[in-house]
Design a protein around this motif. Structure first.
Motif, PDB file in Angstrom:
ATOM      1  N   LEU A   1       8.715  -1.780  -0.582  1.00 39.62           N
ATOM      2  CA  LEU A   1       8.613  -0.178   0.368  1.00 39.62           C
ATOM      3  C   LEU A   1       7.741   0.505  -0.290  1.00 39.62           C
ATOM      4  CD1 LEU A   1       9.503   0.767   2.827  1.00 39.62           C
ATOM      5  CD2 LEU A   1      11.911   1.639   2.038  1.00 39.62           C
ATOM      6  N   ALA A   2       7.037   1.641  -0.041  1.00 41.61           N
ATOM      7  CA  ALA A   2       6.566   2.426  -0.789  1.00 41.61           C
ATOM      8  C   ALA A   2       7.031   3.675  -0.193  1.00 41.61           C
ATOM      9  CB  ALA A   2       4.895   2.639  -0.995  1.00 41.61           C
TER      10      ALA A   2
ATOM     11  N   TYR B   1      10.122  11.723 -12.512  1.00 39.43           N
ATOM     12  CA  TYR B   1      11.165  12.402 -12.018  1.00 39.43           C
ATOM     13  C   TYR B   1      11.062  11.740 -10.356  1.00 39.43           C
ATOM     14  CZ  TYR B   1       9.493  16.159 -14.587  1.00 39.43           C
ATOM     15  OH  TYR B   1       8.333  16.894 -15.315  1.00 39.43           O
ATOM     16  N   LEU B   2      10.316  10.671  -9.399  1.00 40.46           N
ATOM     17  CA  LEU B   2      10.638   9.854  -8.629  1.00 40.46           C
ATOM     18  C   LEU B   2      10.304   8.742  -8.606  1.00 40.46           C
ATOM     19  CD1 LEU B   2       9.052  12.439  -6.587  1.00 40.46           C
ATOM     20  CD2 LEU B   2      11.392  12.383  -7.048  1.00 40.46           C
ATOM     21  N   THR B   3      11.178   7.791  -8.082  1.00 39.62           N
ATOM     22  CA  THR B   3      10.999   6.637  -7.910  1.00 39.62           C
ATOM     23  C   THR B   3       9.770   5.632  -6.794  1.00 39.62           C
ATOM     24  OG1 THR B   3      13.419   5.678  -8.477  1.00 39.62           O
ATOM     25  CG2 THR B   3      11.570   4.419  -7.730  1.00 39.62           C
ATOM     26  N   SER B   4       8.981   5.171  -7.113  1.00 43.21           N
ATOM     27  CA  SER B   4       7.590   5.625  -5.678  1.00 43.21           C
ATOM     28  C   SER B   4       7.573   4.070  -4.707  1.00 43.21           C
ATOM     29  CB  SER B   4       6.074   5.445  -6.724  1.00 43.21           C
ATOM     30  OG  SER B   4       5.846   4.354  -7.609  1.00 43.21           O
TER      31      SER B   4
ATOM     32  N   ASP C   1       5.589  -3.453   3.490  1.00 37.40           N
ATOM     33  CA  ASP C   1       5.008  -4.384   3.380  1.00 37.40           C
ATOM     34  C   ASP C   1       5.526  -5.547   4.205  1.00 37.40           C
ATOM     35  OD1 ASP C   1       3.368  -6.701   2.816  1.00 37.40           O
ATOM     36  OD2 ASP C   1       3.231  -6.210   0.657  1.00 37.40           O
ATOM     37  N   ILE C   2       5.107  -5.119   5.797  1.00 38.72           N
ATOM     38  CA  ILE C   2       5.600  -5.714   6.739  1.00 38.72           C
ATOM     39  C   ILE C   2       5.176  -7.347   6.534  1.00 38.72           C
ATOM     40  CG2 ILE C   2       6.132  -6.317   9.104  1.00 38.72           C
ATOM     41  CD1 ILE C   2       6.910  -3.270   8.407  1.00 38.72           C
ATOM     42  N   PRO C   3       3.998  -8.003   6.174  1.00 39.79           N
ATOM     43  CA  PRO C   3       4.505  -9.552   5.685  1.00 39.79           C
ATOM     44  C   PRO C   3       5.053  -9.824   4.878  1.00 39.79           C
ATOM     45  CG  PRO C   3       1.972  -8.145   6.333  1.00 39.79           C
ATOM     46  CD  PRO C   3       2.891  -7.277   6.195  1.00 39.79           C
TER      47      PRO C   3
ATOM     48  N   GLU D   1       0.774  -1.443  -0.119  1.00 33.73           N
ATOM     49  CA  GLU D   1      -0.272   0.063   0.052  1.00 33.73           C
ATOM     50  C   GLU D   1       1.268   1.160  -0.115  1.00 33.73           C
ATOM     51  OE1 GLU D   1      -2.720   0.067   3.174  1.00 33.73           O
ATOM     52  OE2 GLU D   1      -3.417  -1.914   2.916  1.00 33.73           O
ATOM     53  N   ARG D   2       0.569   2.251  -0.952  1.00 33.46           N
ATOM     54  CA  ARG D   2       1.502   3.232  -1.046  1.00 33.46           C
ATOM     55  C   ARG D   2       0.522   3.903   0.061  1.00 33.46           C
ATOM     56  NH1 ARG D   2       2.236   5.106  -6.951  1.00 33.46           N
ATOM     57  NH2 ARG D   2       2.627   6.892  -5.854  1.00 33.46           N
ATOM     58  N   PRO D   3       1.755   4.979   0.827  1.00 28.18           N
ATOM     59  CA  PRO D   3       1.015   6.186   1.587  1.00 28.18           C
ATOM     60  C   PRO D   3       0.415   7.233   1.005  1.00 28.18           C
ATOM     61  CG  PRO D   3       2.936   6.065   1.843  1.00 28.18           C
ATOM     62  CD  PRO D   3       3.235   4.668   0.862  1.00 28.18           C
ATOM     63  N   PRO D   4      -0.457   8.391   1.391  1.00 24.49           N
ATOM     64  CA  PRO D   4      -0.280   9.051   1.032  1.00 24.49           C
ATOM     65  C   PRO D   4       0.943  10.449   1.386  1.00 24.49           C
ATOM     66  CG  PRO D   4      -0.883   9.542   3.272  1.00 24.49           C
ATOM     67  CD  PRO D   4      -0.524   8.051   3.017  1.00 24.49           C
ATOM     68  N   GLU D   5       0.571  11.583  -0.340  1.00 25.74           N
ATOM     69  CA  GLU D   5       1.551  12.254  -0.413  1.00 25.74           C
ATOM     70  C   GLU D   5       2.331  13.002   0.017  1.00 25.74           C
ATOM     71  OE1 GLU D   5       2.328  16.208  -2.988  1.00 25.74           O
ATOM     72  OE2 GLU D   5       0.583  15.345  -3.158  1.00 25.74           O
ATOM     73  N   MET D   6       3.473  13.176   0.790  1.00 25.78           N
ATOM     74  CA  MET D   6       3.847  13.951   1.835  1.00 25.78           C
ATOM     75  C   MET D   6       4.160  15.831   1.480  1.00 25.78           C
ATOM     76  SD  MET D   6       7.014  12.691   4.076  1.00 25.78           S
ATOM     77  CE  MET D   6       7.211  13.311   6.074  1.00 25.78           C
ATOM     78  N   ARG D   7       3.460  16.425   1.647  1.00 24.26           N
ATOM     79  CA  ARG D   7       3.922  17.382   1.555  1.00 24.26           C
ATOM     80  C   ARG D   7       5.067  18.291   1.369  1.00 24.26           C
ATOM     81  NH1 ARG D   7       1.215  18.752  -2.593  1.00 24.26           N
ATOM     82  NH2 ARG D   7       1.873  20.519  -2.163  1.00 24.26           N
TER      83      ARG D   7
END
Length: 314
Positions: free
Chosen positions: A212-213, A223-226, A188-190, A14-20
């Motif tokens: 890892l997201a 531009y970025l690696t997600s 993704d801990i599991p 799961e990807r976390p919400p954008e970090m401003r």
């Protein structure tokens, strides 16, 4: 047991919400001075990207290689700092770590240890034109963790006269971490536990899976690696600060930001100097995690430090 491991590995990331605070760090940077992307060929034939900043003004006689943080590349916000270092007479190169920017497959590498091989190949490439230039290795965040890994590796220690770690991620178990890096990264801990269990059984499969997201904008794919695969996550980091710090042989300086929202900077000195008392730790007040490479105050302090101690002085 096999079914349990399979279920753990199959758990979606799961990807976390954008970090401003990260997204907004690019505002105000002068991109007109960004060098064009160049490439060299690594030992496996892959083209690796980098940017070259010739020294501007009187040369100091030193050089620097900059390693970006997680998700980034040579063409992201670290440009503010790398440009400033070169402006003080230090020949500077910013590398696209494999799996990022213009280097290889985004978010993945071929094997754990490949990043060290790439850096060895890159230094060999630079030595064709600068055989005797003293090099300082500079890393930011996850790139600082990887730089510590490099500084502790016997075959690579003599490549660099000094290592500078900016807001370093010292590993998952370091007391300097905030939970989930303050919201920047979600693991993704599991799946991680399942892959670790398989490796302990001698089965090294599925390490190409993302584990890892990062909290990057949904529109930032250019531009970025997600996400990071398991093998990239394991390689682009320290092996563990308790293991790597004692193995270093050259001067190390840590710069932290007093307002870092991902790391607990006040703990850097206590944590690292308990293991290696000679590590120099400096905290810059009023600076957050990305500000360490973008804020004019921090950029000036760090660039001056690299220029003045560019031949390895402690």
């Amino acid at each position: 047991m096999a079914l349990t491991l399979a279920a753990m590995i199959a758990t979606p990331l799961e990807r976390p919400p954008e970090m401003r605070s990260v997204s907004d760090s690019s505002k105000g940077i002068d991109w007109s001075t960004l060098p064009s992307l160049e490439r060299f060929q690594a030992r496996d034939g892959t083209w690796i990207g980098y940017r070259h900043y010739p020294p501007n003004g009187p040369a100091t006689g030193g050089g620097a290689i900059f390693i970006h943080g997680s998700s980034g590349s040579s063409g992201t916000v670290n440009h503010a700092l790398t440009h400033a270092i070169a402006a003080r007479g230090v020949e500077t190169w910013a590398l696209d770590i494999r799996g990022h920017g213009g280097s290889g497959t985004r978010g993945d590498i071929g094997y754990a240890g490949q990043l060290e091989d790439d850096l060895i190949d890159f230094v060999a490439h630079l030595r064709k034109g600068a055989p005797d230039l003293p090099l300082t290795l500079i890393g930011h965040s996850a790139g600082a963790g990887f730089s510590l890994r490099v500084a502790a590796t016997p075959i690579m220690q003599d490549m660099f006269v000094r290592t500078v770690l900016l807001a370093p991620y010292l590993g998952y178990d370091a007391p300097t971490n905030r939970p989930d890096s303050g919201g920047w990264a979600k693991a993704d801990i599991p799946r991680l536990l399942g892959l670790t269990a398989l490796r302990k059984l001698g089965i090294d499969c599925c390490s190409q899976l993302p584990v890892l997201a990062f909290a990057v904008p949904a529109t930032s794919a250019k531009y970025l690696t997600s996400t990071y695969s398991d093998r990239l996550m394991r390689n682009f980091a320290t092996r563990g600060y308790r293991l790597d710090l004692p193995a270093t042989t050259r001067p190390i300086t840590i710069f932290g930001g007093g307002e870092d929202e991902m790391m607990i900077s006040d703990k850097y000195a206590e944590v690292v100097q308990a293991i290696k008392a000679s590590v120099d730790v400096k905290i810059i007040d009023g600076i957050n995690h990305m500000g360490i490479v973008t804020n004019p105050k921090a950029v000036s302090v760090i660039a001056e430090d690299v220029a003045r101690r560019g031949i390895g002085q402690s």
